[in-house]
Design an enzyme around this catalytic site. Structure first.
Site, PDB file in Angstrom:
ATOM      1  N   ASN A  11       0.898  -1.278   0.019  1.00 50.83           N
ATOM      2  CA  ASN A  11       0.012  -0.094   0.053  1.00 50.83           C
ATOM      3  C   ASN A  11       0.924   1.415   0.068  1.00 50.83           C
ATOM      4  O   ASN A  11       1.493   1.635   1.095  1.00 50.83           O
ATOM      5  CB  ASN A  11      -0.790  -0.017   1.287  1.00 50.83           C
ATOM      6  N   TRP A  12       1.055   2.033  -1.166  1.00 48.84           N
ATOM      7  CA  TRP A  12       2.040   3.008  -1.337  1.00 48.84           C
ATOM      8  C   TRP A  12       1.133   4.284  -0.505  1.00 48.84           C
ATOM      9  O   TRP A  12       1.894   5.391  -0.486  1.00 48.84           O
ATOM     10  CB  TRP A  12       1.926   3.468  -2.813  1.00 48.84           C
ATOM     11  N   LYS A  13      -0.164   4.364  -0.172  1.00 47.12           N
ATOM     12  CA  LYS A  13      -0.768   5.485   0.298  1.00 47.12           C
ATOM     13  C   LYS A  13      -0.477   6.773  -0.565  1.00 47.12           C
ATOM     14  O   LYS A  13      -0.525   6.341  -1.644  1.00 47.12           O
ATOM     15  CB  LYS A  13      -0.348   5.590   1.844  1.00 47.12           C
ATOM     16  N   HIS A 102      -9.864   1.425   5.066  1.00 43.08           N
ATOM     17  CA  HIS A 102      -8.620   1.595   5.721  1.00 43.08           C
ATOM     18  C   HIS A 102      -8.753   2.403   6.699  1.00 43.08           C
ATOM     19  O   HIS A 102      -9.168   3.613   6.744  1.00 43.08           O
ATOM     20  CB  HIS A 102      -7.318   2.157   5.014  1.00 43.08           C
ATOM     21  N   GLU A 151      -5.881  -4.846  11.042  1.00 41.38           N
ATOM     22  CA  GLU A 151      -4.768  -3.749  11.126  1.00 41.38           C
ATOM     23  C   GLU A 151      -5.215  -3.100  12.444  1.00 41.38           C
ATOM     24  O   GLU A 151      -5.621  -1.914  12.205  1.00 41.38           O
ATOM     25  CB  GLU A 151      -4.631  -2.822   9.932  1.00 41.38           C
ATOM     26  N   GLY A 215       2.660  -0.986   4.207  1.00 46.60           N
ATOM     27  CA  GLY A 215       2.486   0.319   3.790  1.00 46.60           C
ATOM     28  C   GLY A 215       4.102   0.583   3.612  1.00 46.60           C
ATOM     29  O   GLY A 215       4.551   0.891   2.464  1.00 46.60           O
ATOM     30  N   GLY A 216       4.689   1.276   4.611  1.00 47.70           N
ATOM     31  CA  GLY A 216       5.995   1.789   4.466  1.00 47.70           C
ATOM     32  C   GLY A 216       6.890   0.892   3.742  1.00 47.70           C
ATOM     33  O   GLY A 216       7.893   1.261   2.869  1.00 47.70           O
TER      34      GLY A 216
END
Ligand code: PGA
Length: 234
Positions: A11-13, A102, A151, A215-216
């Site tokens: 997930n690049w957000k 999310h 999450e 994510g990160g």
């Protein structure tokens, strides 16, 4: 023994310019070409922002990368007079998956359960599988959702997963088992929150965890490549 591949949902957000996204793919491709590995036990789904999806789809195809695409969100509305929205039908030929609900959207965009139910309906009508995020194992899972991302909010990083403590694989596995038991239909449960190349293998070995949602750790091509490599048992 899990009978479907272990999912890795990057997930690049809200990150990357078009140029940065292109360099990510170039770097990922050169790592992959230099040292490809067996990915039969994993399924990699990358969720960049909408602006990157078309380029990403073209690059995945031309580089023949073992990566599929997902969206990070979808409109609760169909095509039409909804300025700024991106409907499920609009992205339907680029993605097979979409994250829905999310915690960052629930928090910052004030998404409600009612709105999320509409998003799920739109996704299903465009043959997009929702990846439905819950923050607590007691949250209700809509019937149409076969992929659930568990999450816990405190485990989600602010961009650097090495600065935040993830949920332990044991606790995440227990929660995933409870979620499966509480659901009237079969679901795959993904764990998300500060997963890294170093800790991913400890989630892979847990029987109730069907994947991870970094994510990160998806933002740098080399880190994401190593995470996939470690999850694939290479
Ligand atoms: P993180 O993000 O891996 O950076 O903690 C996970 C998520 O929010 O989905």
């Amino acid at each position: 023994m899990r009978n479907s591949p272990f999912m890795i949902i990057g997930n690049w957000k809200s990150n990357k310019t078009v140029v940065e996204a292109l360099s990510w793919f170039e770097e990922f491709n050169s790592l992959w070409k230099k040292e490809p590995f067996d990915t039969t036990k994993t399924q990699v789904i990358l969720c960049p922002a909408y602006i990157h999806l078309k380029n990403a789809a073209d690059l995945i195809k031309s580089y023949e990368l073992p990566v599929e695409l997902g969206a990070q969100d979808l409109s609760a509305y169909p095509n039409g007079t909804y300025t700024g929205e991106v409907s499920a039908e609009m992205v339907g030929d680029l993605v097979k998956f979409s994250i829905i609900g999310h915690s960052e959207r629930r928090k910052f965009l004030h998404e409600t359960e009612g709105e999320l139910a509409l998003k799920i309906k739109e996704a299903i009508s465009a043959q997009i599988s929702p990846i439905y995020c819950i923050q607590d194992k007691s949250m209700l899972i809509p019937e149409d959702c076969q992929i659930v991302a568990y999450e816990p909010v405190w485990a989600i990083s602010h961009g650097d997963p090495y600065q935040t403590k993830p949920e332990t694989p044991e606790n995440a596995d227990f929660a995933a088992g409870e979620i499966k038991k509480s659901c009237n239909h079969a679901v795959q449960v993904i764990y998300g929150g500060s997963t890294t190349p170093e800790n991913v293998a400890s989630y892979v070995t847990k029987p109730n965890i069907d994947g991870v949602l970094p994510g990160g750790a998806s933002l740098k091509a080399d880190v994401f490549y190593r995470l996939i490599q470690n999850a694939s048992g290479n």
